[in-house]
Motif scaffolding. Sequence first.
Motif, PDB file in Angstrom:
ATOM      1  N   LEU A 408      25.384   0.192 -39.868  1.00  0.00           N
ATOM      2  CA  LEU A 408      23.985   0.006 -39.458  1.00  0.00           C
ATOM      3  C   LEU A 408      23.506   1.203 -38.693  1.00  0.00           C
ATOM      4  CD1 LEU A 408      24.142  -3.651 -38.138  1.00  0.00           C
ATOM      5  CD2 LEU A 408      23.118  -2.877 -40.289  1.00  0.00           C
ATOM      6  N   PRO A 409      22.238   1.440 -38.754  1.00  0.00           N
ATOM      7  CA  PRO A 409      21.718   2.543 -37.945  1.00  0.00           C
ATOM      8  C   PRO A 409      21.964   2.277 -36.467  1.00  0.00           C
ATOM      9  CG  PRO A 409      20.112   1.845 -39.587  1.00  0.00           C
ATOM     10  CD  PRO A 409      21.234   0.861 -39.630  1.00  0.00           C
ATOM     11  N   ARG A 410      22.171   3.350 -35.767  1.00  0.00           N
ATOM     12  CA  ARG A 410      22.511   3.210 -34.344  1.00  0.00           C
ATOM     13  C   ARG A 410      21.366   2.556 -33.552  1.00  0.00           C
ATOM     14  NH1 ARG A 410      26.135   5.753 -30.974  1.00  0.00           N
ATOM     15  NH2 ARG A 410      25.486   5.926 -28.786  1.00  0.00           N
ATOM     16  N   THR A 411      20.198   2.953 -33.813  1.00  0.00           N
ATOM     17  CA  THR A 411      19.057   2.420 -33.046  1.00  0.00           C
ATOM     18  C   THR A 411      18.836   0.939 -33.308  1.00  0.00           C
ATOM     19  OG1 THR A 411      17.603   3.129 -34.821  1.00  0.00           O
ATOM     20  CG2 THR A 411      17.923   4.649 -32.980  1.00  0.00           C
ATOM     21  N   ASP A 412      18.985   0.508 -34.533  1.00  0.00           N
ATOM     22  CA  ASP A 412      18.801  -0.925 -34.834  1.00  0.00           C
ATOM     23  C   ASP A 412      19.874  -1.768 -34.162  1.00  0.00           C
ATOM     24  OD1 ASP A 412      16.651  -0.228 -36.315  1.00  0.00           O
ATOM     25  OD2 ASP A 412      17.695  -0.354 -38.268  1.00  0.00           O
ATOM     26  N   MET A 413      21.104  -1.280 -34.209  1.00  0.00           N
ATOM     27  CA  MET A 413      22.184  -2.030 -33.587  1.00  0.00           C
ATOM     28  C   MET A 413      21.981  -2.163 -32.088  1.00  0.00           C
ATOM     29  SD  MET A 413      24.805  -3.764 -34.187  1.00  0.00           S
ATOM     30  CE  MET A 413      25.098  -3.267 -35.890  1.00  0.00           C
ATOM     31  N   GLN A 414      21.574  -1.107 -31.451  1.00  0.00           N
ATOM     32  CA  GLN A 414      21.313  -1.193 -29.996  1.00  0.00           C
ATOM     33  C   GLN A 414      20.181  -2.166 -29.690  1.00  0.00           C
ATOM     34  OE1 GLN A 414      20.588   2.858 -28.909  1.00  0.00           O
ATOM     35  NE2 GLN A 414      22.783   3.406 -28.797  1.00  0.00           N
ATOM     36  N   LYS A 415      19.218  -2.103 -30.535  1.00  0.00           N
ATOM     37  CA  LYS A 415      18.087  -3.011 -30.301  1.00  0.00           C
ATOM     38  C   LYS A 415      18.529  -4.471 -30.428  1.00  0.00           C
ATOM     39  CE  LYS A 415      14.231  -1.820 -32.072  1.00  0.00           C
ATOM     40  NZ  LYS A 415      13.118  -1.566 -33.040  1.00  0.00           N
ATOM     41  N   VAL A 416      19.347  -4.769 -31.425  1.00  0.00           N
ATOM     42  CA  VAL A 416      19.839  -6.144 -31.609  1.00  0.00           C
ATOM     43  C   VAL A 416      20.654  -6.591 -30.416  1.00  0.00           C
ATOM     44  CG1 VAL A 416      21.339  -7.622 -32.979  1.00  0.00           C
ATOM     45  CG2 VAL A 416      19.723  -6.080 -34.107  1.00  0.00           C
ATOM     46  N   ARG A 417      21.548  -5.694 -29.973  1.00  0.00           N
ATOM     47  CA  ARG A 417      22.398  -6.057 -28.838  1.00  0.00           C
ATOM     48  C   ARG A 417      21.568  -6.304 -27.582  1.00  0.00           C
ATOM     49  NH1 ARG A 417      27.118  -1.732 -28.428  1.00  0.00           N
ATOM     50  NH2 ARG A 417      27.682  -3.132 -26.737  1.00  0.00           N
ATOM     51  N   ALA A 418      20.591  -5.425 -27.382  1.00  0.00           N
ATOM     52  CA  ALA A 418      19.752  -5.603 -26.178  1.00  0.00           C
ATOM     53  C   ALA A 418      18.957  -6.913 -26.223  1.00  0.00           C
ATOM     54  CB  ALA A 418      18.815  -4.402 -26.052  1.00  0.00           C
ATOM     55  N   GLU A 419      18.391  -7.215 -27.368  1.00  0.00           N
ATOM     56  CA  GLU A 419      17.603  -8.457 -27.476  1.00  0.00           C
ATOM     57  C   GLU A 419      18.489  -9.679 -27.336  1.00  0.00           C
ATOM     58  OE1 GLU A 419      15.449  -8.270 -31.081  1.00  0.00           O
ATOM     59  OE2 GLU A 419      13.964  -6.816 -30.345  1.00  0.00           O
ATOM     60  N   LEU A 420      19.710  -9.613 -27.919  1.00  0.00           N
ATOM     61  CA  LEU A 420      20.616 -10.758 -27.769  1.00  0.00           C
ATOM     62  C   LEU A 420      21.012 -10.972 -26.312  1.00  0.00           C
ATOM     63  CD1 LEU A 420      22.956 -10.371 -30.879  1.00  0.00           C
ATOM     64  CD2 LEU A 420      21.283 -12.181 -30.436  1.00  0.00           C
ATOM     65  N   ALA A 421      21.309  -9.877 -25.640  1.00  0.00           N
ATOM     66  CA  ALA A 421      21.687 -10.003 -24.226  1.00  0.00           C
ATOM     67  C   ALA A 421      20.542 -10.562 -23.399  1.00  0.00           C
ATOM     68  CB  ALA A 421      22.136  -8.630 -23.698  1.00  0.00           C
ATOM     69  N   SER A 422      19.335 -10.054 -23.652  1.00  0.00           N
ATOM     70  CA  SER A 422      18.169 -10.563 -22.902  1.00  0.00           C
ATOM     71  C   SER A 422      17.924 -12.033 -23.192  1.00  0.00           C
ATOM     72  CB  SER A 422      16.940  -9.727 -23.257  1.00  0.00           C
ATOM     73  OG  SER A 422      15.794 -10.246 -22.595  1.00  0.00           O
ATOM     74  N   SER A 423      18.062 -12.423 -24.459  1.00  0.00           N
ATOM     75  CA  SER A 423      17.849 -13.838 -24.813  1.00  0.00           C
ATOM     76  C   SER A 423      18.879 -14.735 -24.160  1.00  0.00           C
ATOM     77  CB  SER A 423      17.886 -14.004 -26.339  1.00  0.00           C
ATOM     78  OG  SER A 423      16.856 -13.248 -26.926  1.00  0.00           O
ATOM     79  N   ASN A 424      20.142 -14.309 -24.189  1.00  0.00           N
ATOM     80  CA  ASN A 424      21.177 -15.120 -23.550  1.00  0.00           C
ATOM     81  C   ASN A 424      20.942 -15.264 -22.055  1.00  0.00           C
ATOM     82  OD1 ASN A 424      22.513 -15.541 -25.942  1.00  0.00           O
ATOM     83  ND2 ASN A 424      23.815 -13.709 -25.726  1.00  0.00           N
ATOM     84  N   ALA A 425      20.538 -14.193 -21.395  1.00  0.00           N
ATOM     85  CA  ALA A 425      20.277 -14.266 -19.945  1.00  0.00           C
ATOM     86  C   ALA A 425      19.104 -15.192 -19.639  1.00  0.00           C
ATOM     87  CB  ALA A 425      20.026 -12.843 -19.401  1.00  0.00           C
ATOM     88  N   THR A 426      18.067 -15.072 -20.460  1.00  0.00           N
ATOM     89  CA  THR A 426      16.884 -15.935 -20.232  1.00  0.00           C
ATOM     90  C   THR A 426      17.222 -17.410 -20.406  1.00  0.00           C
ATOM     91  OG1 THR A 426      15.440 -14.168 -20.986  1.00  0.00           O
ATOM     92  CG2 THR A 426      14.531 -16.403 -20.959  1.00  0.00           C
ATOM     93  N   VAL A 427      18.001 -17.706 -21.491  1.00  0.00           N
ATOM     94  CA  VAL A 427      18.372 -19.103 -21.739  1.00  0.00           C
ATOM     95  C   VAL A 427      19.270 -19.625 -20.636  1.00  0.00           C
ATOM     96  CG1 VAL A 427      19.624 -20.636 -23.279  1.00  0.00           C
ATOM     97  CG2 VAL A 427      18.033 -18.928 -24.212  1.00  0.00           C
TER      98      VAL A 427
END
Length: 517
Positions: A408-427
């Motif tokens: 996967l492109p590096r930028t897309d992967m980082q974006k996915v990881r960041a959004e997942l981490a933010s979602s988990n913290a919010t939940v």
Amino acid sequence: MTRPLDSGRRALLVLGMHRSGTSAVARVLNLLGAGLGRELVPPGPDNPEGFWEHAEAVRINDDLLHGLGRTWYGMRDMPERWIDSPPANAARQRIGELIERDFGSSSLCAIKDPRMCLTVPLWIDAFEAKGFEVACLFVVRDPREVVASLHHRNRWSRASLYLMWVQYLLEAASATGRRRRTLLTYDQLMSDWRGSIARVGRTLQLRWPVAPECAASEAIDGFLDDDYRHHALPPSEADGDGEAMPSLAASLYQACRGIAAGEDHWAAISGLQDAHRDIARLYSTHVEHLVAERKGAERRAQTAETALAEQASVATVVRDTFQALQEKLHARLESMEQGLKTPLQQLQDELSALSGETEARFERQRERLMAVEARIQRQHALLNTLSLRLEQAGRDRGVDRPLATEPLPRTDMQKVRAELASSNATVAALLASTSWKMTAPVRWLSTHVLRRPPALVATMALAAPPADPPRNRRFGRFAIRRRAAAAEAMAEQGAAPARDRRDRRDGSPESVAFRWM
């Protein structure tokens, strides 16, 4: 005018039936100088010119008759030897006190009360005991006029009123036989009072303190007004052509008229009295029985009235008590209402404020949940994109060639990881918050908003050596992150996947399932 034989004090007793003119005679005697006492009965509707009778004398006679079991309208003979009874002794003492108080210094006094026809022996004894010489003046009126007047006033039967008229005259005549006495008709007084009064003075040997020819003459003329004479018979009826009287009453009236004309008919009246007593013996026992029954009925009626009055009194007390209790309860309820009004208002204000605050907090939580849901939707879209890319890559390589994982492109992967981490913290923060635990509406909404999304299935072709034992790889909700991290590392190293892993049964690439738990 003939001078009296003595110069002592004189008491003139005016005797006659009710409505016979005794009031008019008493007033004429008073204008001629005779004292009537200080306490007189006030005028009434049936005698606006005044009764001119002593009020205490009326009370004494009423009490005496009541003590003897009689009334002024009873129409029965007085009891035998009543003059020595306890009621008579009590009345004698009261009469003596009256004489001392009102007539102690009088040279001539006159006392009038129709009831005195029944009680005159006691009055004669009392006045003579005080040093008075007693004379009696009878006043007689046509019994038809007397009956008409009493019938109009009291609504009594005419027959009983004739009997009363006879009773009064005969009782008085029987008690005054040994005293000076004379008789004056009401007609004589109204037609010629001067001549009538002169005759009375001569017969009774009285000298009037005030001469009739003086100033008293004008006052007497003004007082004896024919306008105050009611129920007078027309001349034709007065001569005997009118209403027929009972024979005994007619005979008695004729004897009275003879005495008023100067004839000595007192003996005739005594004979009529004897005849009346003989007749009375025939019905006296029956009358006494009827009177006893009447008294019993009156007592029962009085008892019933008393009981009814007591019941009415009890009902009144109960009604008043209930009303008082009702008013007291109403007042207390008003007081309680006033006392609770302020706390209730405060509670209502607090509930309103809490409701507003809860609604605001709910709105904030709803907005946060909507933001989380948007993030999750974006992640789902990204995962779907990745899954489609993997499937396309697998179809392009074919089943016989090992499938190399395309990094996967590096930028897309980082974006996915960041959004997942933010979602988990919010939940995690949302599930641990106090508002999440205390507000039921928010829990209900969270249950329906954070429902499980549809399964995301992605197939990845991974190369695997044929000699590797077969394994079932199942990925949880964090497997995709591990796989994405491995792909990113390989992309950074620029190395291709070692080999494609194929299923032992058909050699096809193993399916990897992505599911959001």
